[in-house]
Design a protein around this motif. Sequence first.
Motif, PDB file in Angstrom:
ATOM      1  N   MET A  52     -75.758  12.448  23.719  1.00 31.10           N
ATOM      2  CA  MET A  52     -76.083  11.855  25.018  1.00 31.10           C
ATOM      3  C   MET A  52     -75.061  10.789  25.411  1.00 31.10           C
ATOM      4  O   MET A  52     -74.645  10.719  26.572  1.00 31.10           O
ATOM      5  CB  MET A  52     -77.489  11.267  24.987  1.00 31.10           C
ATOM      6  N   LEU A  53     -74.656   9.968  24.458  1.00 32.41           N
ATOM      7  CA  LEU A  53     -73.647   8.939  24.742  1.00 32.41           C
ATOM      8  C   LEU A  53     -72.302   9.568  25.085  1.00 32.41           C
ATOM      9  O   LEU A  53     -71.612   9.110  26.002  1.00 32.41           O
ATOM     10  CB  LEU A  53     -73.515   7.985  23.554  1.00 32.41           C
ATOM     11  N   GLY A  80     -82.298   4.481  22.606  1.00 33.61           N
ATOM     12  CA  GLY A  80     -82.756   5.419  23.628  1.00 33.61           C
ATOM     13  C   GLY A  80     -83.300   4.708  24.852  1.00 33.61           C
ATOM     14  O   GLY A  80     -83.072   5.131  25.986  1.00 33.61           O
ATOM     15  N   GLU A  81     -84.017   3.616  24.640  1.00 30.24           N
ATOM     16  CA  GLU A  81     -84.555   2.832  25.750  1.00 30.24           C
ATOM     17  C   GLU A  81     -83.456   2.112  26.526  1.00 30.24           C
ATOM     18  O   GLU A  81     -83.548   1.961  27.741  1.00 30.24           O
ATOM     19  CB  GLU A  81     -85.558   1.799  25.221  1.00 30.24           C
ATOM     20  N   GLU A  82     -82.432   1.661  25.841  1.00 30.42           N
ATOM     21  CA  GLU A  82     -81.365   0.872  26.461  1.00 30.42           C
ATOM     22  C   GLU A  82     -80.237   1.727  27.043  1.00 30.42           C
ATOM     23  O   GLU A  82     -79.430   1.244  27.817  1.00 30.42           O
ATOM     24  CB  GLU A  82     -80.770  -0.100  25.438  1.00 30.42           C
ATOM     25  N   GLY A  85     -78.998   1.718  30.689  1.00 29.64           N
ATOM     26  CA  GLY A  85     -78.368   0.493  31.162  1.00 29.64           C
ATOM     27  C   GLY A  85     -76.956   0.273  30.645  1.00 29.64           C
ATOM     28  O   GLY A  85     -76.277  -0.651  31.087  1.00 29.64           O
ATOM     29  N   LEU A  86     -76.511   1.106  29.741  1.00 25.37           N
ATOM     30  CA  LEU A  86     -75.153   0.963  29.207  1.00 25.37           C
ATOM     31  C   LEU A  86     -74.170   1.619  30.163  1.00 25.37           C
ATOM     32  O   LEU A  86     -74.303   2.797  30.484  1.00 25.37           O
ATOM     33  CB  LEU A  86     -75.057   1.606  27.817  1.00 25.37           C
ATOM     34  N   SER A  87     -73.180   0.850  30.626  1.00 23.15           N
ATOM     35  CA  SER A  87     -72.272   1.376  31.642  1.00 23.15           C
ATOM     36  C   SER A  87     -70.950   1.894  31.076  1.00 23.15           C
ATOM     37  O   SER A  87     -70.267   2.661  31.735  1.00 23.15           O
ATOM     38  CB  SER A  87     -71.986   0.288  32.684  1.00 23.15           C
ATOM     39  N   GLU A  88     -70.602   1.460  29.884  1.00 27.20           N
ATOM     40  CA  GLU A  88     -69.330   1.877  29.274  1.00 27.20           C
ATOM     41  C   GLU A  88     -69.417   1.697  27.760  1.00 27.20           C
ATOM     42  O   GLU A  88     -70.361   1.096  27.258  1.00 27.20           O
ATOM     43  CB  GLU A  88     -68.169   1.070  29.857  1.00 27.20           C
ATOM     44  N   LEU A  92     -71.927  -0.490  24.903  1.00 26.11           N
ATOM     45  CA  LEU A  92     -72.537   0.075  23.696  1.00 26.11           C
ATOM     46  C   LEU A  92     -72.099  -0.723  22.477  1.00 26.11           C
ATOM     47  O   LEU A  92     -72.924  -1.068  21.621  1.00 26.11           O
ATOM     48  CB  LEU A  92     -72.152   1.549  23.524  1.00 26.11           C
ATOM     49  N   ALA A  93     -70.812  -1.037  22.391  1.00 26.53           N
ATOM     50  CA  ALA A  93     -70.303  -1.824  21.261  1.00 26.53           C
ATOM     51  C   ALA A  93     -70.994  -3.182  21.207  1.00 26.53           C
ATOM     52  O   ALA A  93     -71.403  -3.644  20.129  1.00 26.53           O
ATOM     53  CB  ALA A  93     -68.795  -1.996  21.370  1.00 26.53           C
TER      54      ALA A  93
END
Length: 108
Positions: A52-53, A80-82, A85-88, A92-93
């Motif tokens: 998915m990422l 999975g919940e967050e 909201g991760l844009s790049e 994630l890092a």
Amino acid sequence: MTGWIDQIVEERRHDWSKDGVMEGFMEGFIQGFKEGFQEGIREGAASLAVRMLARKFGSLDADLEKRVRQLSPEQLGRLGEEMLGLSEEASLAHWLDTIGKPRQAGLR
């Protein structure tokens, strides 16, 4: 006269030992099965998160993939919940860097 008693005790000792071995074997087998099953579920969740990422970001850095695959089931659930909201990859890092830290009130 006590020879037959010794023989009975020796025969029973073998039976008790055999029962103990079987009981120990079954306990070990069941524990191993549970652990293997749980690890399989965790690995499946990690693989899904990585796919998915990678789809979200177009690709996924090898170091980030490794870090995601090492997350616990609870952490994978939080990811999975967050994830939306991760844009790049940098976000994630950052999330992975702070995963073990308690959240501040009002922040997600």
